[in-house]
Design a protein around this motif. Structure first.
Motif, PDB file in Angstrom:
ATOM      1  N   SER A 272      23.587   9.492  51.799  1.00 37.67           N
ATOM      2  CA  SER A 272      24.675   9.059  52.668  1.00 37.67           C
ATOM      3  C   SER A 272      25.981   9.754  52.298  1.00 37.67           C
ATOM      4  O   SER A 272      26.203  10.133  51.149  1.00 37.67           O
ATOM      5  N   PRO A 274      30.033   8.768  52.816  1.00 42.80           N
ATOM      6  CA  PRO A 274      30.916   7.693  53.277  1.00 42.80           C
ATOM      7  C   PRO A 274      31.987   8.208  54.240  1.00 42.80           C
ATOM      8  O   PRO A 274      32.314   9.402  54.269  1.00 42.80           O
ATOM      9  N   SER A 314      24.843  -0.991  57.993  1.00 46.41           N
ATOM     10  CA  SER A 314      24.017  -0.063  58.757  1.00 46.41           C
ATOM     11  C   SER A 314      22.611  -0.630  58.927  1.00 46.41           C
ATOM     12  O   SER A 314      22.102  -1.334  58.052  1.00 46.41           O
ATOM     13  N   GLN A 349      25.510   1.392  63.026  1.00 45.29           N
ATOM     14  CA  GLN A 349      26.384   0.965  61.943  1.00 45.29           C
ATOM     15  C   GLN A 349      27.642   0.308  62.512  1.00 45.29           C
ATOM     16  O   GLN A 349      28.032   0.549  63.660  1.00 45.29           O
ATOM     17  N   TYR A 417      29.734   5.297  57.361  1.00 45.39           N
ATOM     18  CA  TYR A 417      28.929   6.446  56.923  1.00 45.39           C
ATOM     19  C   TYR A 417      29.077   7.546  57.966  1.00 45.39           C
ATOM     20  O   TYR A 417      28.826   7.325  59.155  1.00 45.39           O
ATOM     21  N   LEU A 420      23.801   9.928  57.466  1.00 46.95           N
ATOM     22  CA  LEU A 420      22.674   9.237  56.834  1.00 46.95           C
ATOM     23  C   LEU A 420      21.428  10.084  57.037  1.00 46.95           C
ATOM     24  O   LEU A 420      21.199  10.617  58.131  1.00 46.95           O
TER      25      LEU A 420
END
Length: 436
Positions: A272, A274, A314, A349, A417, A420
């Motif tokens: 991931s 951020p 998420s 998310q 995020y 991903l």
């Protein structure tokens, strides 16, 4: 689809088997403009002939019975006597039905038309006795303007009816002495119409009251076997489920293939990135639950499932299809499934902006390879544990919707995020249930 059995009619084999098959003829008993013609009758005869269980008798013009219902049985008896026929299949095609429905889709009203064709088959003995009836329906739906090929649908429905009738009305049945070996012999072979991969239900049979404790134990034999290799007069088989007691008499009857339903808990690594101004781990462990189904035969296997899981803020829902092989390690209890396939995952998310009315969404695709160990501890219930390898795309293009209805790409500061990605490895374990 409806099935009515009015008499038990199985192809029974015990001990030494001869290759004398029932002589079967297909006739048309429909007299309107949408009736089985020579092409449809020929397609049905070809389907029945491929089973290797009948001697097909072609009647030519005699296949179209121009008779009243009262004299129908006499016509069958006359044909049976003159042509040496053991079994008749009388076909009738019901007139196609059409139904329209209107749905609202993409800001438009769309009308769909469904066309269904029913084919009814009645099986009669040479004396005119009804053995059983079977009905098959084929449906096709498309948006208007839709001009369906009713004749092609009728052929498809008739062929499906013949294929189902082979198993539902004329299953193979054989009695033999059980063996507790992993691989054992069944006195059925290619000459009797049996094929590799055939599934048979097995149950203990007894000709009288058991004399001692060992004979009582032999009555515990039951399970599901699969034909692995076929010779002319015999075959080798393995159990898929159950247990056979050595030396006992058992009867096996052909049936449809079983399936495995499984529910498992798992986890997979997710890398991931951020959102702007946030700190987070480069890789996180994502827990998930998967519900799936697959074929239960040894050898070539197909299946798929639905996965739900996610991280904090998420979630994802994945749909996968896989194909591979089931390898018997110690049949029927222990097996290894090796499979590969693909997964389509829908990611969602939360968003950090109050100006956005929806969650952020993205889609990824992935290739999946899986190795799973299966242990069946009862006739139907078992456990499984496996390891998966995943190679796929990243969820790095997120879509959001504002309160005004405007749909756009999300900005990094609006997301938890920005990227991903599943993989490269995951594990899973859970329960499996054999459906048969």
């Amino acid at each position: 689809m409806r099935f009515v059995r009015s008499a038990i009619f199985v192809i029974v084999i015990s001990g030494t088997v001869s290759a004398s098959f029932p002589r079967l003829a297909v006739v048309s008993i429909d007299f309107d403009e949408f009736a089985p013609d020579s092409v449809i009758l020929g397609a049905v005869m070809d389907e029945l002939a491929e089973s290797g269980r009948f001697q097909i008798v072609e009647l030519g013009d005699d296949s179209f019975l121009e008779t009243t219902p009262d004299s129908f049985m006499n016509s069958l008896r006359t044909l049976a006597a003159n042509r040496g026929i053991d079994v008749f299949l009388a076909l009738e095609i019901l007139y196609p039905e059409e139904n329209d429905r209107t749905v609202f889709r993409n800001d438009s009203l769309i009308t769909y038309r469904t066309v269904s064709v029913d084919v009814l088959g009645r099986f009669y003995s040479s004396t005119g006795t009804l053995i059983g009836t079977i009905k098959n329906t084929v449906r096709k739906e498309d948006p208007l303007p839709f001009s369906p090929d009713r004749y092609r649908l009728a052929i498809q429905s008739a062929k499906e009816l013949a294929s189902r009738a082979i198993l539902e009305l004329f299953p193979m049945e054989v009695t033999f002495t059980a063996s507790d070996s992993q691989v054992f012999t069944v006195p059925l072979g290619r000459d009797q119409g049996i094929g590799k991969g055939t599934i048979m239900a097995v149950i203990a049979s007894s000709t009288g009251i058991p004399d001692d404790l060992s004979e009582y134990r032999q009555l515990r034999s039951r399970g599901l076997l699969q034909i692995m290799e076929v010779e002319n007069s015999q075959s080798t088989a393995r159990l898929i489920s159950g247990r056979l007691i050595d030396g006992g008499s058992v009867t096996a009857v052909e049936q449809s293939a079983p399936a495995i339903l499984f529910l498992e808990y798992g986890g997979i690594m997710i890398s991931s990135e951020p959102g702007t101004g946030l700190e987070g781990d480069d890789a996180e462990w994502c827990n998930n639950v998967r519900l799936g189904i697959e074929t239960a035969k040894w050898g070539l296997s197909f299946g798929g499932g639905v996965t739900a899981g996610g991280l904090e803020h998420s979630a994802l829902i994945g749909i996968d299809l896989q194909a591979g092989t089931r390898i018997p390690l110690s049949s029927p209890s222990l097996g290894l499934r090796l499979a590969a396939g693909g997964e389509l995952a829908f990611h969602m998310q939360d968003v950090r902006s109050t100006l956005i009315s929806s969650n952020a969404t993205a889609i990824t695709v992935a290739a999946v390879a899986d190795a799973t160990m299966e242990y069946l501890f009862s006739g139907h219930l078992g456990i499984q544990f496996g390891v998966s390898a995943v190679l796929g795309t990243s969820a790095d293009n997120w879509t959001v919707q504002e309160y005004t209805g405007y749909v756009r790409d999300a900005e990094p500061e609006e997301l938890y995020y920005t990227e991903l990605k599943q993989g490269p490895v995951g594990i899973h374990a859970g329960l499996m249930y054999f459906i048969f």
